[in-house]
Design a protein around this motif. Structure first.
Motif, short mmCIF file in Angstrom:
data_model
loop_
_atom_site.label_atom_id
_atom_site.label_comp_id
_atom_site.label_asym_id
_atom_site.label_seq_id
_atom_site.Cartn_x
_atom_site.Cartn_y
_atom_site.Cartn_z
N GLN A 22 -8.06 -5.71 17.44
CA GLN A 22 -9.11 -4.92 16.78
C GLN A 22 -8.90 -3.43 17.01
O GLN A 22 -8.99 -2.64 16.08
CB GLN A 22 -10.49 -5.34 17.28
N GLN A 23 -8.59 -3.07 18.25
CA GLN A 23 -8.37 -1.66 18.56
C GLN A 23 -7.09 -1.16 17.88
O GLN A 23 -7.06 -0.06 17.34
CB GLN A 23 -8.29 -1.44 20.07
N LEU A 24 -6.06 -1.98 17.89
CA LEU A 24 -4.81 -1.61 17.22
C LEU A 24 -5.06 -1.42 15.73
O LEU A 24 -4.56 -0.47 15.13
CB LEU A 24 -3.74 -2.67 17.47
N GLY A 25 -5.84 -2.31 15.14
CA GLY A 25 -6.17 -2.18 13.71
C GLY A 25 -6.87 -0.86 13.41
O GLY A 25 -6.55 -0.21 12.40
N ARG A 26 -7.78 -0.46 14.26
CA ARG A 26 -8.47 0.82 14.07
C ARG A 26 -7.50 1.99 14.18
O ARG A 26 -7.56 2.93 13.38
CB ARG A 26 -9.61 0.98 15.07
N LYS A 27 -6.59 1.93 15.17
CA LYS A 27 -5.62 3.00 15.34
C LYS A 27 -4.68 3.09 14.13
O LYS A 27 -4.36 4.18 13.66
CB LYS A 27 -4.81 2.80 16.61
N LEU A 28 -4.27 1.93 13.63
CA LEU A 28 -3.37 1.91 12.47
C LEU A 28 -4.07 2.43 11.22
O LEU A 28 -3.46 3.12 10.40
CB LEU A 28 -2.83 0.50 12.24
N THR A 29 -5.35 2.12 11.09
CA THR A 29 -6.13 2.65 9.97
C THR A 29 -6.23 4.17 10.07
O THR A 29 -6.07 4.88 9.07
CB THR A 29 -7.54 2.03 9.95
N ALA A 30 -6.46 4.67 11.28
CA ALA A 30 -6.57 6.11 11.49
C ALA A 30 -5.26 6.83 11.18
O ALA A 30 -5.27 7.97 10.71
CB ALA A 30 -7.00 6.40 12.93
N VAL A 31 -4.14 6.16 11.41
CA VAL A 31 -2.84 6.75 11.12
C VAL A 31 -2.59 6.81 9.61
O VAL A 31 -1.85 7.65 9.14
CB VAL A 31 -1.72 5.96 11.84
N GLY A 32 -3.23 5.88 8.86
CA GLY A 32 -3.10 5.93 7.42
C GLY A 32 -2.46 4.72 6.77
O GLY A 32 -2.15 4.75 5.57
N PHE A 33 -2.28 3.64 7.51
CA PHE A 33 -1.72 2.43 6.91
C PHE A 33 -2.78 1.73 6.06
O PHE A 33 -3.98 1.83 6.35
CB PHE A 33 -1.21 1.48 8.00
N GLU A 34 -2.34 1.03 5.03
CA GLU A 34 -3.22 0.28 4.15
C GLU A 34 -3.79 -0.93 4.89
O GLU A 34 -3.12 -1.54 5.72
CB GLU A 34 -2.47 -0.19 2.91
N ALA A 35 -5.02 -1.31 4.53
CA ALA A 35 -5.71 -2.42 5.20
C ALA A 35 -4.95 -3.73 5.08
O ALA A 35 -4.86 -4.49 6.06
CB ALA A 35 -7.11 -2.57 4.65
N ASP A 36 -4.39 -4.02 3.90
CA ASP A 36 -3.67 -5.28 3.74
C ASP A 36 -2.38 -5.32 4.55
O ASP A 36 -2.02 -6.36 5.11
CB ASP A 36 -3.39 -5.59 2.26
N GLU A 37 -1.70 -4.17 4.67
CA GLU A 37 -0.50 -4.10 5.52
C GLU A 37 -0.87 -4.32 6.98
O GLU A 37 -0.15 -5.01 7.70
CB GLU A 37 0.16 -2.72 5.41
N ILE A 38 -1.97 -3.73 7.40
CA ILE A 38 -2.42 -3.87 8.79
C ILE A 38 -2.76 -5.32 9.08
O ILE A 38 -2.34 -5.86 10.11
CB ILE A 38 -3.63 -2.94 9.06
#
Length: 165
Positions: A22-38
């Motif tokens: 969950q935390q990694l997902g939030r960090k990846l979203t903040a970096v700019g990756f697309e939700a489906d890729e994450i």
């Protein structure tokens, strides 16, 4: 998905240093990756975590056999037979690379099986050699190991820039 995996590899030096999904997902979203890729990458990483933390999958260890078992350890000249699905999904180039790493003593059979499992879970048909190299790096990463410098160079090198002599 592979861009996300490369980011995770480059930013978390070992698998156990990586934050919870969950935390990694939030960090990846903040970096700019697309939700489906994450989401795809997180599912893939979860499968990697499960596969790499089975006691029988630890490099250099073998599963415990019952005392009355007639199973023997694999012979050094044993052969891994790939299913039709594996051959179709991975292609000759990727299977040849896995074979090369295994015969060179770089990829232990237990790690090879995790690489194959995670490659089969990856999108792409067939999986490209560059994507397979990322998978191999991620398997090493999940065990907290770094490949030898020459192996690391081979896994990270862009072969398209090479000039044949």
């Amino acid at each position: 998905m592979f861009e996300v995996l490369v980011y995770v590899y480059e930013n978390y030096w070992r698998g156990d240093a990586c934050p919870e999904p969950q935390q990694l997902g939030r960090k990846l979203t903040a970096v700019g990756f697309e939700a489906d890729e994450i989401q795809e990458a997180l599912r893939w990483l979860d499968g990697l975590h499960l596969a790499s933390h089975k006691p029988e999958q630890q490099p250099g260890t073998l599963p415990a056999l019952p005392a009355n078992s007639t199973l023997a350890l694999p012979a050094t000249d044993s052969l891994r037979v790939y299913s039709v699905a594996e051959q179709d999904h991975l292609g000759a180039e990727c299977l040849g690379f896995v074979s090369f790493l295994e015969t060179a003593g770089i990829l232990a059979p237990s790690m090879r099986e995790i690489v194959l499992d995670r490659a089969m879970a990856a999108s792409g048909n067939p999986v490209t050699l560059d994507d397979l190299k990322i998978i191999i790096l991620m398997v090493y990463w999940s065990f907290g190991e770094e490949p030898d410098a020459l192996v690391l160079d081979e896994l990270c090198d862009d072969a398209s820039d090479r000039v044949a002599h």
